[in-house]
Scaffold this active site. Sequence first.
Site, PDB file in Angstrom:
ATOM      1  CB  ILE A  99      34.221  38.507  40.891  1.00 35.73           C
ATOM      2  CG1 ILE A  99      32.809  37.789  40.776  1.00 35.73           C
ATOM      3  CG2 ILE A  99      34.009  39.906  41.463  1.00 35.73           C
ATOM      4  CD1 ILE A  99      32.099  37.478  41.997  1.00 35.73           C
ATOM      5  CB  ALA A 154      40.418  31.684  46.104  1.00 33.24           C
ATOM      6  CG  ASN A 155      41.004  31.708  40.112  1.00 34.19           C
ATOM      7  OD1 ASN A 155      41.929  32.247  40.745  1.00 34.19           O
ATOM      8  ND2 ASN A 155      40.925  31.565  38.770  1.00 34.19           N
ATOM      9  CE  LYS A 169      38.326  33.268  48.872  1.00 34.73           C
ATOM     10  NZ  LYS A 169      38.621  34.133  49.920  1.00 34.73           N
ATOM     11  CG  ASP A 175      44.023  38.723  55.227  1.00 33.76           C
ATOM     12  OD1 ASP A 175      44.995  39.764  55.030  1.00 33.76           O
ATOM     13  OD2 ASP A 175      43.686  38.222  54.009  1.00 33.76           O
ATOM     14  CG  ASP A 182      40.371  36.883  52.179  1.00 31.42           C
ATOM     15  OD1 ASP A 182      40.169  35.928  51.814  1.00 31.42           O
ATOM     16  OD2 ASP A 182      41.225  37.582  51.791  1.00 31.42           O
TER      17      ASP A 182
HETATM   18  N1  LIG Z   1      30.982  37.080  48.430  1.00 32.91           N
HETATM   19  C1  LIG Z   1      31.476  37.838  47.716  1.00 32.91           C
HETATM   20  N2  LIG Z   1      30.491  38.697  46.824  1.00 32.91           N
HETATM   21  C2  LIG Z   1      31.316  39.530  45.854  1.00 32.91           C
HETATM   22  N3  LIG Z   1      32.614  39.727  45.575  1.00 32.91           N
HETATM   23  C3  LIG Z   1      33.407  39.010  46.160  1.00 32.91           C
HETATM   24  C4  LIG Z   1      32.924  38.148  47.244  1.00 32.91           C
HETATM   25  N4  LIG Z   1      33.876  37.409  47.769  1.00 32.91           N
HETATM   26  C5  LIG Z   1      35.021  37.825  47.375  1.00 32.91           C
HETATM   27  N5  LIG Z   1      34.580  38.917  46.276  1.00 32.91           N
HETATM   28  C6  LIG Z   1      35.497  39.768  45.336  1.00 32.91           C
HETATM   29  O1  LIG Z   1      36.870  38.988  45.236  1.00 32.91           O
HETATM   30  C7  LIG Z   1      37.807  39.778  45.620  1.00 32.91           C
HETATM   31  C8  LIG Z   1      38.833  38.557  46.540  1.00 32.91           C
HETATM   32  O2  LIG Z   1      38.115  38.173  47.366  1.00 32.91           O
HETATM   33  P1  LIG Z   1      38.709  37.471  48.614  1.00 32.91           P
HETATM   34  O3  LIG Z   1      39.457  38.424  49.327  1.00 32.91           O
HETATM   35  O4  LIG Z   1      37.738  36.653  49.401  1.00 32.91           O
HETATM   36  O5  LIG Z   1      39.958  36.403  48.039  1.00 32.91           O
HETATM   37  P2  LIG Z   1      41.172  36.209  48.174  1.00 32.91           P
HETATM   38  O6  LIG Z   1      41.573  35.093  47.211  1.00 32.91           O
HETATM   39  O7  LIG Z   1      41.776  35.826  49.569  1.00 32.91           O
HETATM   40  O8  LIG Z   1      41.943  37.361  47.616  1.00 32.91           O
HETATM   41  P3  LIG Z   1      43.098  38.113  48.176  1.00 32.91           P
HETATM   42  O9  LIG Z   1      44.391  37.133  47.984  1.00 32.91           O
HETATM   43  O10 LIG Z   1      43.359  39.253  46.991  1.00 32.91           O
HETATM   44  O11 LIG Z   1      42.978  38.759  49.592  1.00 32.91           O
HETATM   45  C9  LIG Z   1      37.340  40.857  46.773  1.00 32.91           C
HETATM   46  O12 LIG Z   1      38.099  41.831  46.794  1.00 32.91           O
HETATM   47  C10 LIG Z   1      35.886  40.920  46.172  1.00 32.91           C
HETATM   48  O13 LIG Z   1      36.293  42.019  45.094  1.00 32.91           O
HETATM   49 MG   LIG Z   2      41.011  39.190  50.179  1.00 30.99          MG
END
Ligand SMILES: Nc1ncnc2c1ncn2[C@@H]1O[C@H](COP(=O)(O)OP(=O)(O)OP(=O)(O)O)[C@@H](O)[C@H]1O
Ligand SMILES: [Mg+2]
Length: 260
Positions: free
Chosen positions: A53, A59-60, A75, A186, A203
């Site tokens: 997604i 993270a991915n 995640k 955040d 997040d």
């Molecule tokens: N529970 C979820 N359901 C649907 N989509 C999600 C969910 N968690 C995350 N995402 C998707 O993944 C993206 C990144 O998620 P998240 O912010 O949790 O990760 P991150 O690695 O901290 O990213 P970033 O560094 O961009 O903040 C979100 O913007 C959203 O589009």
């Molecule tokens: Mg994020």
Amino acid sequence: MAQLLSKRKRPPREEKALKAENKLEDGVFDRNTLLALNKLMQAGHFSTLDFPIAKGKEANIYCATTEEGNNVAVKIYRIDTSNFIRMHEYLHGDPRFLHVKKNRFDVVLAWTKKEFSNLKEFYWNGVAVPQPIAFNRNIVVMEFLGKGGLPFPTLEQVGTARPQDDFNFLLDEIKKIYQLGFVHSDISQYNIVVTDGGLKILDCAQAVMLAHPRSEEFLNRDVSNLVKFFQKYKVKCDLDESLAYIKDGKPVKKGLEALV
Ligand SMILES: Nc1ncnc2c1ncn2[C@@H]1O[C@H](COP(=O)(O)OP(=O)(O)OP(=O)(O)O)[C@@H](O)[C@H]1O
Ligand SMILES: [Mg+2]
């Protein structure tokens, strides 16, 4: 002596084979992550890992499907390319993670556990975050915020049609988190998802306890991100007033119950 040392450092043949076996697919799928995914699948949290997604800083995120046909979000924190020095700074003062060694592996694992633990604490106390489902090693499984496999958009992507209501709602969520003894740390339009059931905050790994030496600074940053975003929509919001509102009232908890 020098030659002997350099010879000794060279990995034996079988270790080289292991390294090849551990080769990363998509930056996350090393052998141990695959084993952890398998454990989560065996435990029935999902039966297929379907498609990516998003790829965040650390993270991915993947969409997965359960045996009953429901989607969940998976995640997977990247161990090799995460900024573990930055992550370690957000573990300070947290009684849950007092003895985490400052190395990449231990910090990323603690971070994953922290996201799951924070999600649990927030979700079960009525904060608008995705429902946590399970975690293992560097993987968190949570409620999928989306429809038909498509994730809902972020506030940054679609903006707001009800700026004053959305601002008030988010301030209340930050207040709930604060009164539980935490600061999200955040908050921004990038970490808020616009679902058909209202706004949800993503997040939560970065959330610190109030005992963190910089929790006040992080709270100021969170609220000023929100104020800046909503001022573009002409919402009357003031940083100091918002902070006073968040801090007003008795804390519900001190945050120490948030143990995994
Ligand atoms: N529970 C979820 N359901 C649907 N989509 C999600 C969910 N968690 C995350 N995402 C998707 O993944 C993206 C990144 O998620 P998240 O912010 O949790 O990760 P991150 O690695 O901290 O990213 P970033 O560094 O961009 O903040 C979100 O913007 C959203 O589009
Ligand atoms: Mg994020």
